[in-house]
Design an enzyme around this catalytic site. Structure first.
Site, PDB file in Angstrom:
ATOM      1  N   CYS A 108       0.809  -1.135   0.091  1.00 57.07           N
ATOM      2  CA  CYS A 108       0.059  -0.072  -0.027  1.00 57.07           C
ATOM      3  C   CYS A 108       0.946   1.346   0.143  1.00 57.07           C
ATOM      4  O   CYS A 108       1.616   1.538   1.090  1.00 57.07           O
ATOM      5  CB  CYS A 108      -1.164   0.261   1.208  1.00 57.07           C
ATOM      6  SG  CYS A 108      -1.832   1.423   1.124  1.00 57.07           S
ATOM      7  N   CYS A 111      -0.486   4.364   2.655  1.00 51.92           N
ATOM      8  CA  CYS A 111      -0.521   3.983   4.002  1.00 51.92           C
ATOM      9  C   CYS A 111      -0.494   2.523   4.348  1.00 51.92           C
ATOM     10  O   CYS A 111       0.696   1.997   4.161  1.00 51.92           O
ATOM     11  CB  CYS A 111      -2.220   4.434   4.557  1.00 51.92           C
ATOM     12  SG  CYS A 111      -3.421   4.131   3.304  1.00 51.92           S
ATOM     13  N   SER A 112      -1.307   1.769   4.789  1.00 53.01           N
ATOM     14  CA  SER A 112      -1.062   0.318   5.269  1.00 53.01           C
ATOM     15  C   SER A 112      -2.370  -0.399   4.766  1.00 53.01           C
ATOM     16  O   SER A 112      -2.569  -1.440   5.622  1.00 53.01           O
ATOM     17  CB  SER A 112      -0.673   0.248   6.556  1.00 53.01           C
ATOM     18  OG  SER A 112      -1.499   1.008   7.405  1.00 53.01           O
ATOM     19  N   CYS A 113      -3.192  -0.066   3.769  1.00 58.41           N
ATOM     20  CA  CYS A 113      -4.335  -1.102   3.274  1.00 58.41           C
ATOM     21  C   CYS A 113      -3.722  -2.554   3.273  1.00 58.41           C
ATOM     22  O   CYS A 113      -2.856  -2.834   2.828  1.00 58.41           O
ATOM     23  CB  CYS A 113      -4.942  -0.426   2.074  1.00 58.41           C
ATOM     24  SG  CYS A 113      -5.424   1.115   2.257  1.00 58.41           S
TER      25      CYS A 113
HETATM   26 FE    FE Z   1      -3.629   2.285   2.639  1.00 56.61          FE
END
Ligand code: FE
Length: 208
Positions: A108, A111-113
């Site tokens: 991602c 961010c951190s999906c």
């Molecule tokens: Fe994300």
């Protein structure tokens, strides 16, 4: 691809989301509704137990059941729900099949999906700036550093997760695993192999 990041999960809201989570936790603890220990235990469960194990079961089922694998590739979210996993609040899970010719890798960039119904909570490195930036620019180098040396003939495809679409890799079934039962197969499927930064492990005693 970054335009696909929208709504509450936009990267700029990530610190806010973290703050909000902390505030909610404090409130729940203060009101005596939950204990900090209970929350820690829940987080740990998502990191280590509930998390990647769900994905490993999905992968093992796909390895032994071609019809299931077909459904998984075509409609990941639904096929995953067949095994009782889901609840990603509207986010779709797309499953990417690794083949001898194509290796898929998930990131991602903003961010951190992460496909948490099948993989749990993302590891720290997945959220790091270095991984997010470099995975798209020099995926082969990143994979090499993580211990996965791919032949030049293998095409590497990098998939950028979003709030709406989360990716999970279906790793290749390891050589020497032909005689194994589904549960044994699941034990060969690491979290990292489903992010696409590793291969599924060979059965013990089998070199690769
Ligand atoms: Fe994300």
């Amino acid at each position: 691809m970054s335009e696909a990041h929208s709504g509450e999960h936009h990267h700029e809201t990530e610190p806010y989301a973290a703050l909000r989570t902390k505030a909610l936790e404090s409130l729940l603890v203060e009101k005596g509704l939950v204990s900090s220990d209970a929350i820690d235990a829940l987080v740990q469960a998502y990191e280590q137990d509930i998390g990647p194990l769900n994905g490993a079961k999905v992968v093992a089922r796909a390895w032994v059941d071609p019809a299931y694998k077909q459904r998984l590739i075509v409609k990941g979210t639904e096929a995953i729900a067949e095994l009782g996993f889901g609840g990603s609040q509207g986010a779709e899970i797309v499953v990417l099949e690794n083949t001898p010719a194509v290796h898929n890798m998930v990131v991602c960039t903003l961010c951190s999906c992460y496909p948490w119904p099948v993989l749990g909570l993302p590891p720290t490195w997945y959220k790091s700036h270095a991984y997010r930036a470099r995975a798209v620019i020099e995926p082969r180098a990143v994979l090499r550093e993580l211990g996965l040396a791919l032949d030049d003939s293998v095409e590497v495809r990098v998939w950028d997760s979003t709030a709406d679409v989360r990716y999970m890799v279906l790793p290749r079934r390891p050589k020497g695993s032909e005689g194994l039962a589904e549960a044994e197969l699941a034990s060969l499927v690491s979290r990292d192999s489903m992010i696409g930064v590793a291969e599924a492990g060979p059965p013990s005693g089998v070199g690769q």
